[in-house]
Design a protein around this motif. Structure first.
Motif, PDB file in Angstrom:
ATOM      1  N   VAL A 175      37.198  40.458  50.959  1.00  0.00           N
ATOM      2  CA  VAL A 175      38.009  40.191  51.895  1.00  0.00           C
ATOM      3  C   VAL A 175      39.080  40.419  51.729  1.00  0.00           C
ATOM      4  O   VAL A 175      39.673  40.444  50.489  1.00  0.00           O
ATOM      5  N   SER A 176      40.018  40.893  52.452  1.00  0.00           N
ATOM      6  CA  SER A 176      41.553  41.473  52.266  1.00  0.00           C
ATOM      7  C   SER A 176      42.318  40.206  52.570  1.00  0.00           C
ATOM      8  O   SER A 176      42.007  38.959  53.323  1.00  0.00           O
ATOM      9  N   GLY A 177      43.603  39.955  52.389  1.00  0.00           N
ATOM     10  CA  GLY A 177      44.502  38.892  52.850  1.00  0.00           C
ATOM     11  C   GLY A 177      44.379  37.619  51.997  1.00  0.00           C
ATOM     12  O   GLY A 177      44.808  36.497  52.869  1.00  0.00           O
ATOM     13  N   VAL A 178      43.709  37.554  50.860  1.00  0.00           N
ATOM     14  CA  VAL A 178      43.600  36.138  50.285  1.00  0.00           C
ATOM     15  C   VAL A 178      44.797  36.148  49.551  1.00  0.00           C
ATOM     16  O   VAL A 178      45.481  36.866  49.076  1.00  0.00           O
TER      17      VAL A 178
ATOM     18  N   VAL B 199      30.890  53.688  40.426  1.00  0.00           N
ATOM     19  CA  VAL B 199      31.336  52.402  41.411  1.00  0.00           C
ATOM     20  C   VAL B 199      32.069  52.997  42.723  1.00  0.00           C
ATOM     21  O   VAL B 199      32.763  53.910  42.640  1.00  0.00           O
ATOM     22  N   VAL B 200      31.628  52.257  43.837  1.00  0.00           N
ATOM     23  CA  VAL B 200      32.384  52.818  45.017  1.00  0.00           C
ATOM     24  C   VAL B 200      32.760  51.656  45.826  1.00  0.00           C
ATOM     25  O   VAL B 200      31.995  50.486  46.012  1.00  0.00           O
ATOM     26  N   ALA B 201      33.881  51.323  46.101  1.00  0.00           N
ATOM     27  CA  ALA B 201      34.601  50.420  46.856  1.00  0.00           C
ATOM     28  C   ALA B 201      34.666  50.441  48.330  1.00  0.00           C
ATOM     29  O   ALA B 201      35.049  51.923  48.639  1.00  0.00           O
ATOM     30  N   VAL B 202      34.253  49.890  49.402  1.00  0.00           N
ATOM     31  CA  VAL B 202      34.578  50.010  50.566  1.00  0.00           C
ATOM     32  C   VAL B 202      35.864  49.282  51.146  1.00  0.00           C
ATOM     33  O   VAL B 202      35.916  48.110  50.948  1.00  0.00           O
ATOM     34  N   ALA B 203      36.668  49.810  51.640  1.00  0.00           N
ATOM     35  CA  ALA B 203      37.919  49.266  52.146  1.00  0.00           C
ATOM     36  C   ALA B 203      37.596  48.117  53.114  1.00  0.00           C
ATOM     37  O   ALA B 203      36.808  48.453  53.997  1.00  0.00           O
ATOM     38  N   ASP B 204      38.260  47.031  53.252  1.00  0.00           N
ATOM     39  CA  ASP B 204      38.187  45.938  54.086  1.00  0.00           C
ATOM     40  C   ASP B 204      38.485  46.233  55.390  1.00  0.00           C
ATOM     41  O   ASP B 204      39.288  47.224  55.839  1.00  0.00           O
TER      42      ASP B 204
ATOM     43  N   GLU C  55      49.790  47.224  61.856  1.00  0.00           N
ATOM     44  CA  GLU C  55      50.586  46.541  60.873  1.00  0.00           C
ATOM     45  C   GLU C  55      49.937  45.219  60.615  1.00  0.00           C
ATOM     46  O   GLU C  55      49.970  44.845  59.533  1.00  0.00           O
ATOM     47  N   LYS C  56      49.827  44.589  61.474  1.00  0.00           N
ATOM     48  CA  LYS C  56      49.286  43.001  61.592  1.00  0.00           C
ATOM     49  C   LYS C  56      47.765  42.882  60.822  1.00  0.00           C
ATOM     50  O   LYS C  56      47.346  42.048  60.330  1.00  0.00           O
ATOM     51  N   GLY C  57      47.071  44.038  61.293  1.00  0.00           N
ATOM     52  CA  GLY C  57      45.641  44.212  60.977  1.00  0.00           C
ATOM     53  C   GLY C  57      45.211  44.426  59.841  1.00  0.00           C
ATOM     54  O   GLY C  57      44.306  43.823  59.181  1.00  0.00           O
ATOM     55  N   LEU C  58      46.015  45.321  59.081  1.00  0.00           N
ATOM     56  CA  LEU C  58      45.903  45.860  57.780  1.00  0.00           C
ATOM     57  C   LEU C  58      46.578  44.832  56.862  1.00  0.00           C
ATOM     58  O   LEU C  58      47.636  44.941  56.220  1.00  0.00           O
ATOM     59  N   LEU C  59      45.846  43.768  56.407  1.00  0.00           N
ATOM     60  CA  LEU C  59      46.309  43.000  55.225  1.00  0.00           C
ATOM     61  C   LEU C  59      46.105  43.412  54.107  1.00  0.00           C
ATOM     62  O   LEU C  59      45.347  44.343  53.762  1.00  0.00           O
ATOM     63  N   TYR C  60      46.639  42.717  52.893  1.00  0.00           N
ATOM     64  CA  TYR C  60      46.839  43.403  51.700  1.00  0.00           C
ATOM     65  C   TYR C  60      45.286  43.452  50.958  1.00  0.00           C
ATOM     66  O   TYR C  60      44.758  42.561  50.812  1.00  0.00           O
ATOM     67  N   ASP C  61      44.675  44.582  50.606  1.00  0.00           N
ATOM     68  CA  ASP C  61      43.398  44.895  50.146  1.00  0.00           C
ATOM     69  C   ASP C  61      43.769  45.489  48.721  1.00  0.00           C
ATOM     70  O   ASP C  61      44.226  46.790  48.801  1.00  0.00           O
ATOM     71  N   PRO C  62      43.520  44.760  47.593  1.00  0.00           N
ATOM     72  CA  PRO C  62      43.661  45.594  46.229  1.00  0.00           C
ATOM     73  C   PRO C  62      42.694  46.666  46.096  1.00  0.00           C
ATOM     74  O   PRO C  62      43.146  47.591  45.106  1.00  0.00           O
TER      75      PRO C  62
END
Length: 699
Positions: free
Chosen positions: A555-558, A590-595, A623-630
């Motif tokens: 989850v992003s935005g935590v 390893v493959v990560a799936v962007a949130d 802009e508002k929908g895409l929260l910070y995802d590391p």
């Protein structure tokens, strides 16, 4: 001239009730103004403990005490009004409640009827799938449930005290001279101490659950109960000095009640040690048994006495109105709505007190315990039956809608779901998908992967042992692991389909609210400790599992918890780099799936109101929908070919906005998870990416 002899004035319980219910109601209407108004419930608990124990003590002293008679009196006092409110609320749910909430709300109505609502809410507090439950119109019955459980157990404790006291004959007391009182005080003291310790420990480890469970609240009743055995401050004394001391003590108690109601916030750990402040304040006011002239006159005002008299009915009625009015008006509560709720609440409370409660109490001599219990069972069965019918209707409707979605997925029309926004190609539309979204918005919350529920459900909050679940082809030569929090598991169904088609073995490892990372996010103590151990064990299992590929997402935005001198971004990205590079160094790709983007607040309500209109009203800006995802930054920083990223952002969003309905499919099931139906429409994209990574054919 003779000096007037001061007359001690007893504390007015009605006034205390008025203050408590006023704090609760005003807090529910204006939470930003009265941030700690929930402490009114604690005042009620202390009052209940004091009054009920005082009544029982008088009955025991008069040798008229009977457990069944006590229960019968409590039922006649409390249940007629509560059953009326529950029945009316059930009708309100049918008429005004959105269909997607019927299952949850009717379930809670049934639990409230059986006075088990606090345990249902406590269970939901640790149930990841229930974390976004909308407050139901009977949520406030949690405190009444705690109170009824107290009424069930308390007379049994007193009865035990009487039995033990009569056998021991403590102090050589003769019969009738209360040899049971020392035993009762000892039992109550044990309850208070053990419950308070449990409250502090439970609140520190799991505050969401601790707020509702009976063991963390029993001490508040116990404090009130102990007061019933303590003489009034300065009893028998009428000096001016005694009156002054009583007044000072009472005012100090009032300050300890009002202060938390104003200054406590949602960040205050509660109940725990902080609950001791309003509890002590209430105890001081009751213990003083006096006020000064000003507070005595204030407590004696007709409006204060009236509110205290109907406080129970006010508490019952106010919350269903707070919940239902926005659905009836189509907008959030405004000042005029709140004033109207206050007025209607008082009117309904007066009517309930006048035409329901008082007539029953006047006729209670006609109700023997057996008849009372039988009537209660019939009334409860009727309300529970209505609630059960509501739950079943909701379940059957959801099953039909999800079956319809499954049939469309088996033979999808053109431009269905994610196919409407092909990666690297122009969007497309299908006129056949114009009418209605799949799944229906009111069913979307139920559209979750099977792995969320059955044998492959993730571990509980305190569990620290990963429980892998094998799906796909268990004998496949290619072995894949899917690991992470719920934002990884939301892809489980689509990945299981792809794995089955290609003969791959797929194991899933899931733990809600626990991102697969080497560093900590903001969590309570129980979850933090469990997550740390779970991730360490999962890392070992992945390294030993002979996997060709590990897929993860989070989850992003935590909020992350970096040490001093480190930014949250550096902390979060560094934790992923360490974990992923360790796996890659052991030969595991390893493959990560962007949130996924975060939709606008109340996206399902918005879609419910506007049909499947996906105008700007229900969209959210990119802009508002895409929260910070590391994850994207961590992949880029590592810069190694065996750690890669899958990013579907351009499926969810165009250059400026992100969509809640795509290709006729409802994208979100809540405020941050995909519906299983939409996730499964991503299958061609996942299949293409994974076959490329594994060097196999997608044909």
């Amino acid at each position: 001239m003779t000096k007037d002899r001061p007359t001690p004035v007893r504390v007015d319980i009605q006034a205390l009730r008025a203050v408590a219910v006023g704090a609760v109601v005003l807090f529910h209407l204006w939470p930003n103004r009265l941030t700690g108004g929930y402490v009114g419930v604690d005042v009620f608990f202390v009052i209940s403990g004091f009054l009920i124990t005082s009544h029982i003590a008088r009955d025991v002293q008069a040798q008229t005490f009977s457990v069944t008679r006590f229960w019968s009196r409590r039922i006649l006092r409390l249940l007629p009004a509560s059953m009326l409110v529950l029945a009316v609320t059930a009708v309100g749910v049918w008429v005004l409640g959105p269909a997607q909430l019927w299952g949850q709300w009717f379930r809670e109505i049934g639990a409230s009827t059986l006075y088990a609502q606090n345990w249902v809410l406590a269970a939901d507090a640790v149930d990841y799938l229930a974390e976004e439950n909308v407050p139901s119109p009977v949520q406030h019955f949690w405190s009444l449930s705690v109170e009824e459980q107290f009424y069930l157990v308390w007379p049994l404790l007193i009865g035990l005290s009487v039995l033990v006291g009569s056998r021991l004959q403590i102090g050589g007391h003769a019969r009738g001279h209360a040899p049971w009182r020392p035993v009762a005080v000892g039992l109550l003291s044990l309850v208070v101490v053990s419950s308070l310790v449990a409250s502090v420990a439970w609140t520190a480890s799991d505050p969401a659950q601790a707020y509702f469970v009976t063991p963390t609240r029993a001490w508040e009743f116990g404090v009130g109960a102990l007061l019933a055995f303590v003489p009034a401050l300065g009893r028998g004394q009428t000096s001016a000095r005694t009156a002054l001391v009583r007044g000072v003590v009472a005012w100090a108690g009032i300050a300890l009640i009002v202060g938390p109601a104003v200054w406590y916030t949602s960040e205050t750990p509660f109940p725990g040690a902080w609950a001791a402040v309003p509890v002590l304040g209430t105890a001081l006011v009751i213990g003083a048994r006096a006020t000064d002239r000003f507070t005595d006159r204030l407590a004696g005002l007709a409006p204060v006495q009236f509110v205290g008299d109907v406080s129970y009915a006010i508490y019952l009625w106010h919350w269903p109105l707070v919940v239902f009015v926005p659905y009836a008006t189509g907008h959030d509560l405004r000042t005029l709505d709140k004033v109207a709720i206050l007025a209607v609440t008082v009117l309904l409370a007066w009517g309930t007190r006048t035409w329901i409660e008082k007539p029953v109490l006047r006729q209670r001599h006609r109700f023997r315990p057996g008849r009372t219990f039988a009537a209660t069972a019939v009334a409860a069965a009727a309300v529970v039956g209505v609630a059960f019918a509501g739950v079943q209707a909701s379940t059957h409707y959801a099953e039909r809608e999800l079956q319809r979605a499954a049939e469309l997925l088996s033979a999808p029309p053109d431009c269905f779901g994610a196919a409407a926004r092909p990666i690297g190609g122009p969007p497309c539309t299908n006129p056949e998908l114009v009418d209605g979204a799949i799944p229906a918005v009111d069913v979307a919350p139920s559209d979750v992967p099977e792995l969320f529920r059955g044998r492959c459900a993730g571990t509980g909050k305190a569990d620290s042992v990963p429980k892998p679940c094998a799906v796909g082809d268990p004998d496949g030569d290619t072995r894949i692991a899917l690991i992470g929090d719920s934002h990884a598991v939301q892809y489980s169904a689509v990945l299981a389909d792809v794995a089955s088609r290609h003969g791959w073995a797929l194991d899933t490892y899931s733990k809600g609210a626990c991102p697969f990372s080497d560093v900590r996010r903001e969590q309570d103590a129980v979850l933090h400790e469990a997550c740390t151990a779970w991730i360490d064990r999962a890392r070992t299992m992945l390294a030993e599992g002979d996997y060709d590929l590990v897929i993860t997402s989070q989850v992003s935005g935590v909020d992350w918890a970096p040490p001093a001198g480190t930014t949250p971004e550096e902390f979060a990205e560094g934790g992923l780099e360490t974990l992923w590079s360790g796996l890659a160094d052991q030969g595991v790709r390893v493959v990560a799936v962007a949130d996924v983007p975060r939709p606008r607040k109340g996206v399902l309500d918005c879609l419910q109101e506007r049909g499947r209109d996906v105008s700007t009203d229900c969209r959210v800006s990119r802009e508002k929908g895409l929260l910070y995802d590391p994850q994207p930054a961590a992949v880029e920083r590592l810069g190694r070919p065996d750690v890669s990223l899958i990013d579907f952002t351009d499926v969810y969003c165009d250059a400026s906005e992100c969509f809640p309905v795509i290709g006729g499919v409802t994208v979100y099931r809540d405020s941050n998870h995909l519906t299983n139906t939409f996730a499964r429409t991503l299958e061609p994209y996942f299949e293409s990416e994974l076959t490329a990574l594994l060097g196999t054919s997608s044909g």
